[in-house]
Design a protein around this motif. Structure first.
Motif, PDB file in Angstrom:
ATOM      1  N   ASN A   1     -22.412  24.340  87.801  1.00 20.65           N
ATOM      2  CA  ASN A   1     -21.214  23.711  87.267  1.00 20.65           C
ATOM      3  C   ASN A   1     -21.527  22.297  86.812  1.00 20.65           C
ATOM      4  O   ASN A   1     -22.477  21.676  87.280  1.00 20.65           O
ATOM      5  N   VAL A   2     -20.693  21.765  85.927  1.00 24.23           N
ATOM      6  CA  VAL A   2     -20.832  20.371  85.514  1.00 24.23           C
ATOM      7  C   VAL A   2     -20.678  19.479  86.739  1.00 24.23           C
ATOM      8  O   VAL A   2     -21.408  18.520  86.911  1.00 24.23           O
ATOM      9  N   GLY A   3     -19.736  19.809  87.594  1.00 19.65           N
ATOM     10  CA  GLY A   3     -19.474  19.005  88.791  1.00 19.65           C
ATOM     11  C   GLY A   3     -18.381  17.992  88.540  1.00 19.65           C
ATOM     12  O   GLY A   3     -18.291  17.404  87.462  1.00 19.65           O
ATOM     13  N   LYS A   4     -17.536  17.795  89.531  1.00 25.48           N
ATOM     14  CA  LYS A   4     -16.388  16.901  89.392  1.00 25.48           C
ATOM     15  C   LYS A   4     -16.784  15.490  88.978  1.00 25.48           C
ATOM     16  O   LYS A   4     -16.111  14.857  88.174  1.00 25.48           O
ATOM     17  N   SER A   5     -17.892  14.994  89.508  1.00 24.55           N
ATOM     18  CA  SER A   5     -18.290  13.616  89.224  1.00 24.55           C
ATOM     19  C   SER A   5     -18.826  13.438  87.803  1.00 24.55           C
ATOM     20  O   SER A   5     -18.885  12.313  87.311  1.00 24.55           O
ATOM     21  N   ASN A   6     -19.218  14.517  87.128  1.00 19.68           N
ATOM     22  CA  ASN A   6     -19.792  14.410  85.782  1.00 19.68           C
ATOM     23  C   ASN A   6     -18.836  14.821  84.667  1.00 19.68           C
ATOM     24  O   ASN A   6     -19.152  14.636  83.493  1.00 19.68           O
ATOM     25  N   ILE A   7     -17.695  15.389  85.014  1.00 15.25           N
ATOM     26  CA  ILE A   7     -16.789  15.909  83.985  1.00 15.25           C
ATOM     27  C   ILE A   7     -16.349  14.816  83.011  1.00 15.25           C
ATOM     28  O   ILE A   7     -16.369  15.026  81.799  1.00 15.25           O
TER      29      ILE A   7
ATOM     30  N   SER B   1     -17.327  11.939  71.557  1.00 12.81           N
ATOM     31  CA  SER B   1     -18.048  10.970  70.723  1.00 12.81           C
ATOM     32  C   SER B   1     -19.135  11.602  69.854  1.00 12.81           C
ATOM     33  O   SER B   1     -19.797  10.899  69.099  1.00 12.81           O
ATOM     34  N   HIS B   2     -19.313  12.924  69.939  1.00 13.91           N
ATOM     35  CA  HIS B   2     -20.356  13.593  69.166  1.00 13.91           C
ATOM     36  C   HIS B   2     -19.810  14.702  68.267  1.00 13.91           C
ATOM     37  O   HIS B   2     -20.446  15.722  68.054  1.00 13.91           O
ATOM     38  N   ASP B   3     -18.647  14.500  67.770  1.00 16.13           N
ATOM     39  CA  ASP B   3     -18.060  15.357  66.730  1.00 16.13           C
ATOM     40  C   ASP B   3     -17.900  16.826  67.116  1.00 16.13           C
ATOM     41  O   ASP B   3     -18.001  17.702  66.260  1.00 16.13           O
ATOM     42  N   TYR B   4     -17.650  17.118  68.370  1.00 14.74           N
ATOM     43  CA  TYR B   4     -17.287  18.478  68.752  1.00 14.74           C
ATOM     44  C   TYR B   4     -15.798  18.654  68.443  1.00 14.74           C
ATOM     45  O   TYR B   4     -14.992  17.782  68.741  1.00 14.74           O
ATOM     46  N   VAL B   5     -15.443  19.761  67.831  1.00 13.53           N
ATOM     47  CA  VAL B   5     -14.046  20.034  67.505  1.00 13.53           C
ATOM     48  C   VAL B   5     -13.422  20.733  68.709  1.00 13.53           C
ATOM     49  O   VAL B   5     -13.694  21.904  68.964  1.00 13.53           O
ATOM     50  N   VAL B   6     -12.591  20.009  69.430  1.00 12.84           N
ATOM     51  CA  VAL B   6     -12.024  20.509  70.672  1.00 12.84           C
ATOM     52  C   VAL B   6     -10.505  20.453  70.597  1.00 12.84           C
ATOM     53  O   VAL B   6      -9.941  19.408  70.284  1.00 12.84           O
ATOM     54  N   GLN B   7      -9.849  21.595  70.878  1.00 11.30           N
ATOM     55  CA  GLN B   7      -8.390  21.630  70.891  1.00 11.30           C
ATOM     56  C   GLN B   7      -7.847  21.198  72.252  1.00 11.30           C
ATOM     57  O   GLN B   7      -6.988  20.338  72.331  1.00 11.30           O
ATOM     58  N   THR B   8      -8.343  21.818  73.325  1.00  8.46           N
ATOM     59  CA  THR B   8      -7.883  21.478  74.672  1.00  8.46           C
ATOM     60  C   THR B   8      -9.057  21.500  75.640  1.00  8.46           C
ATOM     61  O   THR B   8     -10.082  22.141  75.382  1.00  8.46           O
ATOM     62  N   THR B   9      -8.877  20.783  76.734  1.00  7.43           N
ATOM     63  CA  THR B   9      -9.853  20.806  77.821  1.00  7.43           C
ATOM     64  C   THR B   9      -9.097  20.904  79.143  1.00  7.43           C
ATOM     65  O   THR B   9      -7.946  20.488  79.242  1.00  7.43           O
ATOM     66  N   ARG B  10      -9.752  21.487  80.111  1.00  2.00           N
ATOM     67  CA  ARG B  10      -9.210  21.505  81.469  1.00  2.00           C
ATOM     68  C   ARG B  10     -10.386  21.622  82.427  1.00  2.00           C
ATOM     69  O   ARG B  10     -11.486  22.028  82.041  1.00  2.00           O
ATOM     70  N   GLU B  11     -10.146  21.255  83.665  1.00  5.55           N
ATOM     71  CA  GLU B  11     -11.184  21.398  84.676  1.00  5.55           C
ATOM     72  C   GLU B  11     -10.645  22.195  85.848  1.00  5.55           C
ATOM     73  O   GLU B  11      -9.451  22.162  86.149  1.00  5.55           O
ATOM     74  N   ASN B  12     -11.558  22.918  86.476  1.00  2.00           N
ATOM     75  CA  ASN B  12     -11.179  23.722  87.624  1.00  2.00           C
ATOM     76  C   ASN B  12     -12.420  23.963  88.478  1.00  2.00           C
ATOM     77  O   ASN B  12     -13.381  24.567  88.013  1.00  2.00           O
TER      78      ASN B  12
ATOM     79  N   LYS C   1     -15.823  22.917  87.133  1.00  6.18           N
ATOM     80  CA  LYS C   1     -16.172  23.478  85.828  1.00  6.18           C
ATOM     81  C   LYS C   1     -15.298  22.849  84.764  1.00  6.18           C
ATOM     82  O   LYS C   1     -14.141  22.531  85.000  1.00  6.18           O
ATOM     83  N   LEU C   2     -15.869  22.687  83.589  1.00  7.44           N
ATOM     84  CA  LEU C   2     -15.139  22.162  82.436  1.00  7.44           C
ATOM     85  C   LEU C   2     -14.891  23.308  81.470  1.00  7.44           C
ATOM     86  O   LEU C   2     -15.823  23.999  81.069  1.00  7.44           O
TER      87      LEU C   2
END
Length: 117
Positions: A56-62, A71-82, A85-86
């Protein structure tokens, strides 16, 4: 492994010596000089192959990963964490897309209608 205990003991002595450690203290509060470590301990090790798969990405790195994505031009509509995991929704094909951040490699994997990193 021949001389395994000696090799591992020398590694411990060198590693901790480089950090300025002069003594080890045991659970019963015996103080042992680091250079005599191998006289007091029989060191062994086990070889273990890392399991396959990603972590997992980990809570501290999300927050760092989110900042990178934005900041790197990813086209993202929504994000969530659980659970460390991102999850990302994007119209852009991100499956198996990788990036490096602070010496760690991250990858998006498609799960149902969203990507997990």
């Amino acid at each position: 492994m021949d001389k395994g205990s000696e090799i591992f003991s020398n590694w411990i002595i060198e590693t901790y010596g480089n950090k300025g450690t002069r003594y080890f203290i045991t659970n019963d509060f015996t103080i042992l000089p680091i250079e005599r470590f191998s006289e007091y301990f029989n060191v062994s090790a086990k070889y273990r192959v890392k399991r396959s798969g990603s972590s997992n990405v980990g809570k501290s790195n999300i927050s760092n990963v989110l900042s990178y994505i934005k900041s790197h031009d990813y086209v993202v509509q929504t994000t969530r964490e659980n659970g460390g995991k991102l999850f990302v929704e994007s119209y852009e094909p991100l499956h198996k897309r990788r990036f490096l951040l602070h010496g760690h490699e991250y990858m998006f994997s498609l799960r149902d209608s969203e990507y997990v990193s």
